[in-house]
Enzyme design. Sequence first.
Site, PDB file in Angstrom:
ATOM      1  N   ALA A 123       0.971  -1.136   0.065  1.00  0.00           N
ATOM      2  CA  ALA A 123      -0.003  -0.233  -0.002  1.00  0.00           C
ATOM      3  C   ALA A 123       0.917   1.276  -0.213  1.00  0.00           C
ATOM      4  O   ALA A 123       2.253   1.186   0.385  1.00  0.00           O
ATOM      5  CB  ALA A 123      -1.043   0.052   1.275  1.00  0.00           C
ATOM      6  N   GLY A 125      -0.137  -5.008   0.580  1.00  0.00           N
ATOM      7  CA  GLY A 125      -1.313  -5.025  -0.091  1.00  0.00           C
ATOM      8  C   GLY A 125      -1.174  -5.546  -1.643  1.00  0.00           C
ATOM      9  O   GLY A 125      -2.073  -5.847  -2.238  1.00  0.00           O
ATOM     10  N   GLU A 128      -1.932  -9.222  -1.116  1.00  0.00           N
ATOM     11  CA  GLU A 128      -3.389  -9.050  -0.752  1.00  0.00           C
ATOM     12  C   GLU A 128      -4.213  -8.818  -2.136  1.00  0.00           C
ATOM     13  O   GLU A 128      -5.322  -9.667  -2.501  1.00  0.00           O
ATOM     14  CB  GLU A 128      -4.035  -7.989   0.115  1.00  0.00           C
ATOM     15  CG  GLU A 128      -3.636  -8.460   1.570  1.00  0.00           C
ATOM     16  CD  GLU A 128      -3.459  -7.211   2.559  1.00  0.00           C
ATOM     17  OE1 GLU A 128      -3.941  -7.574   3.518  1.00  0.00           O
ATOM     18  OE2 GLU A 128      -3.199  -6.165   2.147  1.00  0.00           O
ATOM     19  N   GLU A 173       3.589  -5.957   7.070  1.00  0.00           N
ATOM     20  CA  GLU A 173       2.892  -5.013   8.029  1.00  0.00           C
ATOM     21  C   GLU A 173       3.326  -4.852   9.300  1.00  0.00           C
ATOM     22  O   GLU A 173       3.341  -3.925   9.727  1.00  0.00           O
ATOM     23  CB  GLU A 173       1.294  -4.970   7.753  1.00  0.00           C
ATOM     24  CG  GLU A 173       0.883  -4.673   6.307  1.00  0.00           C
ATOM     25  CD  GLU A 173       0.686  -6.156   5.579  1.00  0.00           C
ATOM     26  OE1 GLU A 173       0.043  -5.877   4.508  1.00  0.00           O
ATOM     27  OE2 GLU A 173       1.227  -6.979   5.926  1.00  0.00           O
TER      28      GLU A 173
END
Length: 315
Positions: free
Chosen positions: A123, A166, A169, A189
């Site tokens: 992200a 991310g 994901e 993370e």
Amino acid sequence: TWDPSVDQFTLQLYAFTQAQPPDTMLSTIIRGSTVAARSYMRGAVAVAPRHFYSTGTTEHILVDRKGENGCVGFIQLNRPKALNALCDGLIREVNSALTEFQNDPAIGAVVLTGSERAFAAGADIKEMQGLSFPQVYKDNFIAHWSNITETKKPIIAAVNGFALGGGCELAMMCDIIYAGKGAQFGQPEILLGTIPGAGGTQRLIRAVGKSKAMELCLTGDKMNATEAHQAGLVSKVFDNDKLVDEAIKTAERIAKLSQPIVAMCKEAVNKSQDLGLAEGLIFERRVFHSTFATEDRREGMKAFVEKRAANFTHE
């Protein structure tokens, strides 16, 4: 410049903390309309690759049609300076592209990829670092990422380079994951003082099991392509330079099948992640029964008996 000798841990932190502001890449912008795309499918015109825009003027993805008769939707993440970090604008553009492909009867499957250096390194941390709990809770922050999973047409993730946080994901939101030999998967993370928020603790465990998922989430370690394949996260591994072509070939094979039946099959497989075995078997049987209401089921079985190729009409 890319330096392969850089320590991998440093690269991992870089991917999560050094995302640059949205890129302002100089590129040729060729627009194509939905009408032109449909005309192309009738052989009238050739549609050039098109770009999607965020709410500003910065491009984050490239969109094209691949395969025979343009039957495969193609999305390439395009924030190279930020290693394709997933900013809000990029996700919204991906969702917009998928909506267009979903509504285009000429498209039967989609390939989602990044660059050889990074599928998506995570992200966009610079975008989210200043947010507060009331903000993210009130706005249901990153909930719209899951819109990707609502696309009925199959999506193949073609992963080269980093697929971290991310990025991992996002790949897991797709239906099939193909990886280049240089791919790296992980949920680091924890190294930033937070946890996965877009499915990392939920989808990863279903793919690789509790122990491996827990190890990856608690340590921030990464899996290479071979490990990811052995663990069941990845379907196939290819040479980096052949990855995208192989993903397009598979997508093209799927696109030639009956679209409603493919959508039913995708839904049934995905339901296995939400239902117990007994309920899942009932759901599967009901969907199987429903295929008998389609012309494509009749054509498929008739073609088999007559020893010929089926001519699906998507009805």
